[in-house]
Design a protein around this motif. Structure first.
Motif, short mmCIF file in Angstrom:
data_model
loop_
_atom_site.label_atom_id
_atom_site.label_comp_id
_atom_site.label_asym_id
_atom_site.label_seq_id
_atom_site.Cartn_x
_atom_site.Cartn_y
_atom_site.Cartn_z
N ARG A 21 21.64 15.29 1.78
CA ARG A 21 23.03 15.18 1.34
C ARG A 21 23.96 16.10 2.13
N ALA A 22 23.42 17.00 2.95
CA ALA A 22 24.22 17.97 3.70
C ALA A 22 25.20 17.27 4.63
N THR A 23 26.34 17.93 4.85
CA THR A 23 27.39 17.33 5.67
C THR A 23 27.74 18.16 6.90
N CYS A 24 26.90 19.10 7.25
CA CYS A 24 27.11 19.96 8.42
C CYS A 24 26.64 19.23 9.68
N LEU A 25 27.31 19.46 10.78
CA LEU A 25 26.91 18.85 12.05
C LEU A 25 25.78 19.61 12.73
N ARG A 26 25.57 20.88 12.37
CA ARG A 26 24.59 21.73 13.05
C ARG A 26 23.22 21.76 12.37
N ARG A 27 23.24 21.95 11.04
CA ARG A 27 22.00 22.12 10.29
C ARG A 27 22.15 21.50 8.91
N HIS A 28 21.10 20.88 8.43
CA HIS A 28 21.07 20.35 7.07
C HIS A 28 20.12 21.20 6.24
N TYR A 29 20.69 21.95 5.30
CA TYR A 29 19.90 22.79 4.40
C TYR A 29 19.89 22.17 3.02
N GLY A 30 18.75 22.28 2.35
CA GLY A 30 18.64 21.91 0.95
C GLY A 30 17.96 23.04 0.22
N ALA A 31 18.42 23.33 -0.99
CA ALA A 31 17.84 24.41 -1.79
C ALA A 31 17.71 23.96 -3.23
N ILE A 32 16.66 24.41 -3.88
CA ILE A 32 16.52 24.20 -5.32
C ILE A 32 16.06 25.51 -5.94
N ILE A 33 16.51 25.74 -7.15
CA ILE A 33 16.09 26.92 -7.91
C ILE A 33 15.17 26.44 -9.02
N VAL A 34 13.99 27.08 -9.11
CA VAL A 34 12.98 26.69 -10.08
C VAL A 34 12.59 27.92 -10.90
N LYS A 35 12.53 27.73 -12.22
CA LYS A 35 12.07 28.80 -13.11
C LYS A 35 11.17 28.19 -14.17
N SER A 36 10.05 28.82 -14.40
CA SER A 36 9.09 28.34 -15.40
C SER A 36 8.74 26.88 -15.17
N ASP A 37 8.55 26.52 -13.90
CA ASP A 37 8.14 25.18 -13.52
C ASP A 37 9.17 24.11 -13.88
N GLU A 38 10.46 24.50 -13.92
CA GLU A 38 11.54 23.58 -14.23
C GLU A 38 12.65 23.77 -13.19
N ILE A 39 13.15 22.66 -12.64
CA ILE A 39 14.24 22.74 -11.68
C ILE A 39 15.53 23.07 -12.43
N ARG A 62 32.63 26.27 14.60
CA ARG A 62 31.67 27.20 15.22
C ARG A 62 31.07 26.59 16.49
N GLU A 63 30.82 25.28 16.46
CA GLU A 63 30.30 24.61 17.64
C GLU A 63 31.35 24.56 18.75
N ALA A 64 32.59 24.25 18.38
CA ALA A 64 33.69 24.17 19.35
C ALA A 64 33.92 25.50 20.06
N LEU A 65 33.67 26.60 19.32
CA LEU A 65 33.85 27.94 19.89
C LEU A 65 32.56 28.50 20.49
N ASN A 66 31.51 27.68 20.55
CA ASN A 66 30.20 28.09 21.08
C ASN A 66 29.66 29.34 20.41
N ILE A 67 29.79 29.41 19.10
CA ILE A 67 29.29 30.55 18.34
C ILE A 67 27.79 30.35 18.11
N PRO A 68 26.99 31.35 18.48
CA PRO A 68 25.53 31.22 18.31
C PRO A 68 25.14 31.11 16.83
N SER A 69 24.01 30.49 16.60
CA SER A 69 23.47 30.37 15.26
C SER A 69 23.33 31.76 14.65
N GLY A 70 23.70 31.89 13.38
CA GLY A 70 23.56 33.15 12.69
C GLY A 70 24.76 34.08 12.79
#
Length: 161
Positions: A21-39, A62-70
């Motif tokens: 579902r990510a909308t970034c042109l550089r990287r697609h990250y997904g994260a979920i938080i789980v506690k007690s075996d429940e999302i 960031r890409e247009a300005l050639n900014i390095p990852s991180g």
């Protein structure tokens, strides 16, 4: 009948799907938080609600300005996946939880091994009371970060000589 998938990779598979579902042109990250075996919540990187996404604009500052990852995340239009997952959860639910994260190259669809949370997201993860961050490196291998290590190894302090 095949072997049953282990719990860590089960949750990492879900985080990787969330990254679609990510909308970034550089990287697609997904994260979920789980506690007690429940999302508890999910998040992916994308522009704040109501603002245009980089994929819609076909432009990344960031890409247009050639900014390095991180570097120079303050120029990024996106709210990071970890932040979006934390925003969608109550702190009482994140205390002692685990955050699972996957990062995919949007051009190739390949996993990006060695990905980690930026310093801003680390601060949010610490304050949310999350205990562990599990980061996918390959379809079956992953790294586990104990958040107490991020607290102890404070990356916001100048290096000691």
């Amino acid at each position: 009948m095949g072997r049953r998938i282990d719990k860590e990779n089960y949750y990492l598979d879900i985080a990787q799907t969330v990254a679609e579902r990510a909308t970034c042109l550089r990287r697609h990250y997904g994260a979920i938080i789980v506690k007690s075996d429940e999302i508890i919540s999910t998040g992916y990187n994308g522009a704040p609600r109501g603002r245009k996404n980089c994929v819609d604009l076909n432009y990344c500052t960031r890409e247009a300005l050639n900014i390095p990852s991180g570097e120079r995340y303050e120029l990024c239009r996106s709210v990071h996946a970890e932040a979006n997952a934390i925003i969608s959860a109550a702190r009482s639910e994140t205390l002692g939880a685990t955050l699972y994260m996957a990062c995919v190259d949007p051009g190739t669809g390949a996993l990006i091994p060695g990905s980690t949370s930026c310093s801003m997201c680390r601060r949010l993860i610490i304050n949310a009371g999350i205990d562990r961050v599990v980061i996918r490196n390959t379809q079956t291998d992953y790294s586990v970060v104990h958040v107490e290590d991020w607290i102890r190894e404070d990356d916001s302090l100048p290096e000691q000589k």
